[in-house]
Scaffold this motif. Structure first.
Motif, PDB file in Angstrom:
ATOM      1  N   ARG A 131       0.817  -1.202   0.000  1.00 30.93           N
ATOM      2  CA  ARG A 131       0.000   0.000   0.000  1.00 30.93           C
ATOM      3  C   ARG A 131       0.861   1.267   0.000  1.00 30.93           C
ATOM      4  N   HIS A 132       1.924   1.253   0.766  1.00 26.95           N
ATOM      5  CA  HIS A 132       2.725   2.467   0.906  1.00 26.95           C
ATOM      6  C   HIS A 132       3.843   2.579  -0.125  1.00 26.95           C
ATOM      7  N   GLN A 133       4.248   1.464  -0.635  1.00 28.56           N
ATOM      8  CA  GLN A 133       5.410   1.477  -1.540  1.00 28.56           C
ATOM      9  C   GLN A 133       5.236   2.430  -2.722  1.00 28.56           C
ATOM     10  N   PRO A 134       4.089   2.387  -3.397  1.00 33.13           N
ATOM     11  CA  PRO A 134       3.925   3.318  -4.535  1.00 33.13           C
ATOM     12  C   PRO A 134       3.959   4.774  -4.088  1.00 33.13           C
ATOM     13  N   ILE A 135       3.434   5.029  -2.890  1.00 37.77           N
ATOM     14  CA  ILE A 135       3.432   6.417  -2.414  1.00 37.77           C
ATOM     15  C   ILE A 135       4.861   6.857  -2.076  1.00 37.77           C
ATOM     16  N   CYS A 136       5.626   5.949  -1.491  1.00 38.51           N
ATOM     17  CA  CYS A 136       7.033   6.285  -1.224  1.00 38.51           C
ATOM     18  C   CYS A 136       7.749   6.607  -2.532  1.00 38.51           C
ATOM     19  N   HIS A 137       7.415   5.856  -3.543  1.00 37.87           N
ATOM     20  CA  HIS A 137       8.032   6.111  -4.848  1.00 37.87           C
ATOM     21  C   HIS A 137       7.604   7.487  -5.376  1.00 37.87           C
ATOM     22  N   LEU A 138       6.343   7.794  -5.130  1.00 35.95           N
ATOM     23  CA  LEU A 138       5.862   9.124  -5.541  1.00 35.95           C
ATOM     24  C   LEU A 138       6.580  10.228  -4.773  1.00 35.95           C
ATOM     25  N   ILE A 139       6.815   9.980  -3.504  1.00 34.22           N
ATOM     26  CA  ILE A 139       7.545  10.968  -2.695  1.00 34.22           C
ATOM     27  C   ILE A 139       8.939  11.176  -3.286  1.00 34.22           C
ATOM     28  N   ASP A 140       9.582  10.079  -3.620  1.00 38.06           N
ATOM     29  CA  ASP A 140      10.912  10.188  -4.241  1.00 38.06           C
ATOM     30  C   ASP A 140      10.836  10.999  -5.535  1.00 38.06           C
ATOM     31  N   LYS A 141       9.832  10.655  -6.339  1.00 40.37           N
ATOM     32  CA  LYS A 141       9.692  11.359  -7.612  1.00 40.37           C
ATOM     33  C   LYS A 141       9.448  12.854  -7.397  1.00 40.37           C
ATOM     34  N   SER A 142       8.635  13.142  -6.393  1.00 38.23           N
ATOM     35  CA  SER A 142       8.329  14.539  -6.099  1.00 38.23           C
ATOM     36  C   SER A 142       9.587  15.286  -5.645  1.00 38.23           C
ATOM     37  N   LEU A 143      10.365  14.626  -4.804  1.00 37.84           N
ATOM     38  CA  LEU A 143      11.592  15.268  -4.308  1.00 37.84           C
ATOM     39  C   LEU A 143      12.603  15.489  -5.427  1.00 37.84           C
ATOM     40  N   VAL A 144      12.655  14.542  -6.326  1.00 40.80           N
ATOM     41  CA  VAL A 144      13.618  14.642  -7.419  1.00 40.80           C
ATOM     42  C   VAL A 144      13.113  15.604  -8.494  1.00 40.80           C
ATOM     43  N   LEU A 168      24.803  17.009  -7.012  1.00 44.00           N
ATOM     44  CA  LEU A 168      24.387  17.816  -8.159  1.00 44.00           C
ATOM     45  C   LEU A 168      22.919  18.235  -8.054  1.00 44.00           C
ATOM     46  N   ARG A 169      22.102  17.322  -7.526  1.00 39.99           N
ATOM     47  CA  ARG A 169      20.677  17.638  -7.444  1.00 39.99           C
ATOM     48  C   ARG A 169      20.353  18.531  -6.250  1.00 39.99           C
ATOM     49  N   PHE A 170      20.852  18.161  -5.094  1.00 42.71           N
ATOM     50  CA  PHE A 170      20.385  18.838  -3.876  1.00 42.71           C
ATOM     51  C   PHE A 170      21.327  19.922  -3.354  1.00 42.71           C
ATOM     52  N   GLN A 171      22.541  19.940  -3.811  1.00 38.60           N
ATOM     53  CA  GLN A 171      23.436  21.013  -3.398  1.00 38.60           C
ATOM     54  C   GLN A 171      23.648  22.011  -4.530  1.00 38.60           C
ATOM     55  N   GLU A 172      23.812  21.492  -5.722  1.00 37.92           N
ATOM     56  CA  GLU A 172      24.038  22.384  -6.865  1.00 37.92           C
ATOM     57  C   GLU A 172      22.747  22.781  -7.558  1.00 37.92           C
ATOM     58  N   ASP A 173      21.676  22.070  -7.200  1.00 40.58           N
ATOM     59  CA  ASP A 173      20.366  22.406  -7.742  1.00 40.58           C
ATOM     60  C   ASP A 173      20.311  22.306  -9.270  1.00 40.58           C
ATOM     61  N   LEU A 174      21.005  21.362  -9.816  1.00 37.36           N
ATOM     62  CA  LEU A 174      20.939  21.126 -11.255  1.00 37.36           C
ATOM     63  C   LEU A 174      19.643  20.404 -11.589  1.00 37.36           C
ATOM     64  N   SER A 175      19.114  20.693 -12.743  1.00 37.71           N
ATOM     65  CA  SER A 175      17.922  19.966 -13.184  1.00 37.71           C
ATOM     66  C   SER A 175      18.350  18.563 -13.620  1.00 37.71           C
ATOM     67  N   LEU A 176      17.374  17.707 -13.773  1.00 37.01           N
ATOM     68  CA  LEU A 176      17.699  16.342 -14.202  1.00 37.01           C
ATOM     69  C   LEU A 176      18.339  16.345 -15.595  1.00 37.01           C
TER      70      LEU A 176
END
Lengths: 156, 200
Positions: free
Chosen positions: A5-18, B156-164
């Motif tokens: 249940r949570h795994q996809p949401i964790c993945h979404l969190i990662d995606k959001s952060l990235v 690069l992502r979180f310190q340099e703030d580069l885009s993907l």
């Protein structure tokens, strides 16, 4: 947290952060986070990890900047020297040609005139026009080129 | 040694066209300020990439020499940082390649070179030495043990703030590869801070 249940949401969190989550995914994530403590903890841990990266302060050798600037200046100087070498050689060649042309005019014109069935003056004028004057012009040109200042050059 | 203060380093108009013009003209004051502004960031990038301190100063010097040498190739149409870090990365890889010359397979990719880089010293890592907060101290070990490609993605992502996209250009990999490296890097850090409870 590792449940289906949570795994996809964790993945979404990662995606959001990235920064790769779509608007729809962001909306899904927001809605889920309103009611899920576990995923909020995951998000908080992620934020904390990212913030933790800002907790490092690396020391820099105080002399490094001067070393860098010195090596940049050295490279600039070497580059200038290498760049000016052809000018020096060209100038020397132009000078040699000028001298050789003058010598030819003064010594060889009289001897060559009978052989070529022309007047010595014609040979002298020809040499002056096609040899000496161009050589002198090139010599002066290279002289001007080599002394013109490079105002924007690096001289650290 | 001192803690670098970027405010002392002078400021550079970060407009990319100005940087391109400054590099093209080799403007003295501009280059001095540029070095000052990016010095710390280069040092940090190299430390994240290599996980050690020894070769960093030399690599920083080499990077600036390369910047001067190739300055004309920066056209100012994109941000300066990716261009700078690409140069830095290539030099770091050259450095590693030279060090491992005797055992390198000629077909080995640059990525494999980075993956093969592992910490060997028992001395405090540069991360342990640089940790200034409690969380940073906890993360230091994880960072040191993390493979360089993941550390690089994080900085690069979180310190340099580069885009993907910028990261992909620097690293020479696809955006999806870059993303997954960030995920894995984050997971390792999260696990360290959270006792592994939420590790993927």
């Amino acid at each position: 947290m590792q449940t289906d249940r949570h795994q996809p949401i964790c993945h979404l969190i990662d995606k959001s952060l990235v920064g790769t989550a779509s608007l729809e995914e962001e909306q899904t994530l927001r809605e889920h986070l309103l009611a899920c403590t576990a995923c909020n903890e995951y998000l908080a841990a992620s934020h904390r990890a990212i913030a933790g990266l800002g907790g490092f302060s690396f020391e820099v050798d105080p002399g490094l900047e001067e070393k860098v600037l010195a090596s940049l200046a050295r490279q600039q100087s070497d580059s200038k020297q290498n760049h000016s070498m052809p000018v020096w050689w060209s100038r020397l060649a132009a000078l040699v040609l000028t001298i050789a042309g003058s010598f030819a005019v003064s010594r060889l014109a009289d001897r060559a005139a009978p052989v070529l069935h022309v007047q010595a003056t014609q040979i002298q004028l020809g040499l002056a026009a096609f040899w000496i004057v161009p050589s002198v012009c090139f010599f002066l040109l290279f002289l001007v080129l080599s002394v013109s200042p490079n105002k924007k050059g690096l001289s650290l | 040694m001192f803690e670098y203060e970027m405010t002392l380093a002078g400021t550079v108009n970060t407009d990319t066209q100005d940087i391109a013009r400054g590099l093209r003209l080799r403007d003295v004051d501009f280059l001095r300020a540029l070095v000052g502004q990016y010095q710390y960031r280069l040092v940090r990038y190299f430390i994240y990439l290599l996980g050690k301190r020894d070769p960093v100063d030399d690599l920083v010097q080499e990077t600036w020499l390369r910047v001067l040498e190739r300055g004309r190739s920066y056209d100012g149409r994109s941000r300066f940082e990716p261009w700078l870090f690409t140069i830095a990365r290539n030099l770091a890889i050259d450095h590693m390649r030279k060090k491992r010359m005797s055992s390198i397979d000629v077909d080995e990719s640059l990525e494999q070179e980075l993956e093969a880089l592992t910490p060997v010293s028992n001395a405090p890592s540069p991360f342990e030495q640089a940790a200034r907060t409690e969380d940073a101290q906890r993360l230091a070990h994880s960072l040191q043990m993390l493979e360089p490609i993941y550390r690089e993605a994080l900085v690069l992502r979180f310190q340099e703030d580069l885009s993907l996209q910028e990261m992909a250009a620097v690293i020479g990999a696809s955006v999806s590869t870059v993303s997954s490296r960030i995920y894995r890097g984050l997971a390792a850090l999260r696990a360290q801070l959270d006792g592994g409870a939420h590790a993927n």
